[in-house]
Design a protein around this motif. Structure first.
Motif, PDB file in Angstrom:
ATOM      1  N   UNK A 143       0.838  -1.209   0.000  1.00 44.28           N
ATOM      2  CA  UNK A 143       0.000   0.000   0.000  1.00 44.28           C
ATOM      3  C   UNK A 143       0.870   1.254   0.000  1.00 44.28           C
ATOM      4  N   UNK A 144       1.880   1.263   0.842  1.00 42.43           N
ATOM      5  CA  UNK A 144       2.774   2.426   0.926  1.00 42.43           C
ATOM      6  C   UNK A 144       3.476   2.677  -0.409  1.00 42.43           C
ATOM      7  N   UNK A 145       3.964   1.617  -1.036  1.00 43.74           N
ATOM      8  CA  UNK A 145       4.628   1.754  -2.333  1.00 43.74           C
ATOM      9  C   UNK A 145       3.664   2.338  -3.363  1.00 43.74           C
ATOM     10  N   UNK A 146       2.472   1.777  -3.457  1.00 47.58           N
ATOM     11  CA  UNK A 146       1.488   2.259  -4.428  1.00 47.58           C
ATOM     12  C   UNK A 146       1.108   3.712  -4.153  1.00 47.58           C
ATOM     13  N   UNK A 147       0.910   4.024  -2.892  1.00 47.19           N
ATOM     14  CA  UNK A 147       0.552   5.396  -2.512  1.00 47.19           C
ATOM     15  C   UNK A 147       1.641   6.387  -2.918  1.00 47.19           C
ATOM     16  N   UNK A 148       2.885   5.941  -2.914  1.00 49.70           N
ATOM     17  CA  UNK A 148       4.021   6.788  -3.305  1.00 49.70           C
ATOM     18  C   UNK A 148       4.291   6.750  -4.808  1.00 49.70           C
ATOM     19  N   UNK A 149       3.413   6.092  -5.568  1.00 50.79           N
ATOM     20  CA  UNK A 149       3.586   6.033  -7.014  1.00 50.79           C
ATOM     21  C   UNK A 149       4.672   5.078  -7.465  1.00 50.79           C
ATOM     22  N   UNK A 150       5.082   4.177  -6.584  1.00 53.07           N
ATOM     23  CA  UNK A 150       6.130   3.201  -6.887  1.00 53.07           C
ATOM     24  C   UNK A 150       5.436   1.891  -7.217  1.00 53.07           C
ATOM     25  N   UNK A 152       6.793  -0.680  -9.209  1.00 58.13           N
ATOM     26  CA  UNK A 152       7.710  -1.752  -9.565  1.00 58.13           C
ATOM     27  C   UNK A 152       7.744  -2.827  -8.479  1.00 58.13           C
ATOM     28  N   UNK A 153       7.423  -4.052  -8.874  1.00 57.48           N
ATOM     29  CA  UNK A 153       7.476  -5.173  -7.943  1.00 57.48           C
ATOM     30  C   UNK A 153       8.914  -5.382  -7.475  1.00 57.48           C
ATOM     31  N   UNK A 154       9.856  -5.335  -8.404  1.00 52.74           N
ATOM     32  CA  UNK A 154      11.257  -5.566  -8.046  1.00 52.74           C
ATOM     33  C   UNK A 154      11.767  -4.522  -7.051  1.00 52.74           C
ATOM     34  N   UNK A 155      11.391  -3.283  -7.239  1.00 54.74           N
ATOM     35  CA  UNK A 155      11.830  -2.227  -6.311  1.00 54.74           C
ATOM     36  C   UNK A 155      11.273  -2.486  -4.911  1.00 54.74           C
ATOM     37  N   UNK A 156      10.029  -2.915  -4.843  1.00 49.95           N
ATOM     38  CA  UNK A 156       9.438  -3.249  -3.547  1.00 49.95           C
ATOM     39  C   UNK A 156      10.210  -4.397  -2.899  1.00 49.95           C
ATOM     40  N   UNK A 157      10.528  -5.418  -3.670  1.00 52.43           N
ATOM     41  CA  UNK A 157      11.193  -6.591  -3.114  1.00 52.43           C
ATOM     42  C   UNK A 157      12.599  -6.291  -2.619  1.00 52.43           C
ATOM     43  N   UNK A 158      13.215  -5.240  -3.133  1.00 57.48           N
ATOM     44  CA  UNK A 158      14.539  -4.847  -2.643  1.00 57.48           C
ATOM     45  C   UNK A 158      14.487  -4.367  -1.196  1.00 57.48           C
ATOM     46  N   UNK A 159      13.292  -3.969  -0.732  1.00 60.08           N
ATOM     47  CA  UNK A 159      13.160  -3.378   0.590  1.00 60.08           C
ATOM     48  C   UNK A 159      12.553  -4.322   1.635  1.00 60.08           C
ATOM     49  N   UNK A 160      12.296  -5.585   1.268  1.00 56.24           N
ATOM     50  CA  UNK A 160      11.652  -6.509   2.201  1.00 56.24           C
ATOM     51  C   UNK A 160      12.454  -7.802   2.301  1.00 56.24           C
ATOM     52  N   UNK A 161      12.004  -8.687   3.195  1.00 56.79           N
ATOM     53  CA  UNK A 161      12.628  -9.995   3.383  1.00 56.79           C
ATOM     54  C   UNK A 161      12.138 -10.938   2.287  1.00 56.79           C
ATOM     55  N   UNK A 162      12.911 -11.018   1.208  1.00 57.52           N
ATOM     56  CA  UNK A 162      12.536 -11.903   0.099  1.00 57.52           C
ATOM     57  C   UNK A 162      13.577 -13.011  -0.023  1.00 57.52           C
ATOM     58  N   UNK A 163      13.098 -14.211  -0.269  1.00 56.91           N
ATOM     59  CA  UNK A 163      13.996 -15.335  -0.537  1.00 56.91           C
ATOM     60  C   UNK A 163      13.659 -15.840  -1.927  1.00 56.91           C
ATOM     61  N   UNK A 164      14.689 -15.988  -2.740  1.00 58.02           N
ATOM     62  CA  UNK A 164      14.513 -16.482  -4.105  1.00 58.02           C
ATOM     63  C   UNK A 164      14.788 -17.975  -4.118  1.00 58.02           C
ATOM     64  N   UNK A 165      13.844 -18.743  -4.642  1.00 58.26           N
ATOM     65  CA  UNK A 165      14.031 -20.182  -4.778  1.00 58.26           C
ATOM     66  C   UNK A 165      14.298 -20.468  -6.260  1.00 58.26           C
ATOM     67  N   UNK A 166      15.285 -21.305  -6.506  1.00 57.43           N
ATOM     68  CA  UNK A 166      15.638 -21.654  -7.882  1.00 57.43           C
ATOM     69  C   UNK A 166      14.548 -22.553  -8.465  1.00 57.43           C
ATOM     70  N   UNK A 167      14.021 -22.168  -9.613  1.00 59.25           N
ATOM     71  CA  UNK A 167      12.953 -22.921 -10.267  1.00 59.25           C
ATOM     72  C   UNK A 167      13.288 -24.372 -10.501  1.00 59.25           C
ATOM     73  N   UNK A 168      14.571 -24.659 -10.746  1.00 57.63           N
ATOM     74  CA  UNK A 168      14.989 -26.043 -10.968  1.00 57.63           C
ATOM     75  C   UNK A 168      14.828 -26.907  -9.715  1.00 57.63           C
ATOM     76  N   UNK A 169      14.681 -26.276  -8.543  1.00 57.36           N
ATOM     77  CA  UNK A 169      14.399 -27.022  -7.317  1.00 57.36           C
ATOM     78  C   UNK A 169      12.915 -27.385  -7.224  1.00 57.36           C
ATOM     79  N   UNK A 170      12.087 -26.710  -8.026  1.00 57.09           N
ATOM     80  CA  UNK A 170      10.638 -26.935  -7.992  1.00 57.09           C
ATOM     81  C   UNK A 170      10.165 -27.879  -9.091  1.00 57.09           C
ATOM     82  N   UNK A 171      10.906 -27.886 -10.208  1.00 58.82           N
ATOM     83  CA  UNK A 171      10.522 -28.716 -11.351  1.00 58.82           C
ATOM     84  C   UNK A 171      11.728 -28.938 -12.252  1.00 58.82           C
ATOM     85  N   UNK A 172      11.773 -30.075 -12.903  1.00 61.90           N
ATOM     86  CA  UNK A 172      12.877 -30.360 -13.821  1.00 61.90           C
ATOM     87  C   UNK A 172      12.721 -29.600 -15.138  1.00 61.90           C
ATOM     88  N   UNK A 173      11.554 -29.024 -15.381  1.00 60.00           N
ATOM     89  CA  UNK A 173      11.335 -28.270 -16.623  1.00 60.00           C
ATOM     90  C   UNK A 173      11.124 -26.781 -16.338  1.00 60.00           C
TER      91      UNK A 173
END
Length: 187
Positions: A143-150, A152-173
């Motif tokens: 909400x704060x990001x949107x209210x500030x006209x921001x 970008x999903x990626x910009x938001x994720x730079x400011x929070x606790x995000x963990x990236x999981x490698x897709x190859x760990x979820x599926x072989x394709x």
């Protein structure tokens, strides 16, 4: 843990030339494929669409539009709109333009979730921030990001606790499953 599945189907589809949600793979609309992928792990699935397409989805589906305040402001607005209207502990999000996504992949994503703010997928360094699980705690940050006209999903994720999981760990394709369809020729 209460889980809402979210299908993001509100994009403009400029490069695609027609609404991607209504493109088909093996006789099924892309939005139906995304919805089916989420059904097993969700207490409820909600599809976020553009207002002009509201009556075109399968009857009985939970279809909403962005909240008025942020209508048309991109994927973050769609996620926020679902969070504002449907209370849950977590929100499992997929875009409608990944027609190779399936319930096994989503099951694996949910199994990898450890209550972080966001768990999102990357495949060989390519990040997919809207194939993800967002914790309910993210509502105020979005909400704060949107209210500030921001918007970008990626910009938001730079400011929070995000963990990236490698897709190859979820599926072989992973390369195929996590491919966005941007033109009709791609599928």
């Amino acid at each position: 843990m209460n889980t809402i599945g979210v299908v993001l189907a509100g994009g403009l589809s400029r490069r695609y030339g027609s609404p991607k949600a209504f493109a088909k793979r093996d006789g099924k609309f892309y939005y139906e494929i995304a919805n089916e992928a989420l059904l097993k792990v969700s207490d409820e699935v909600v599809l976020v669409a553009r207002p002009e397409f509201l009556g075109q989805f399968n009857q009985g589906m939970n279809v909403i539009v962005d909240v008025k305040e942020f209508r048309g402001c991109g994927p973050l607005a769609g996620v926020y709109s679902v969070m504002s209207n449907f209370q849950a502990d977590r929100y499992v999000i997929v875009p409608c333009d990944m027609p190779y996504i399936n319930s096994d992949v989503i099951d694996s994503l949910v199994a990898a979730y450890e209550d972080e703010d966001v768990l999102a997928v990357e495949v060989k360094g390519v990040q997919h921030p809207i194939v993800a699980i967002y914790n309910h705690r993210m509502r105020d940050s979005i909400h704060q990001a949107l209210e500030n006209g921001q918007y970008s999903v990626m910009k938001l994720l730079e400011a929070v606790d995000v963990r990236w999981v490698e897709g190859n760990e979820l599926t072989s394709s992973a390369h195929e499953v996590f491919q966005n369809m941007n033109t009709p020729q791609e599928h």
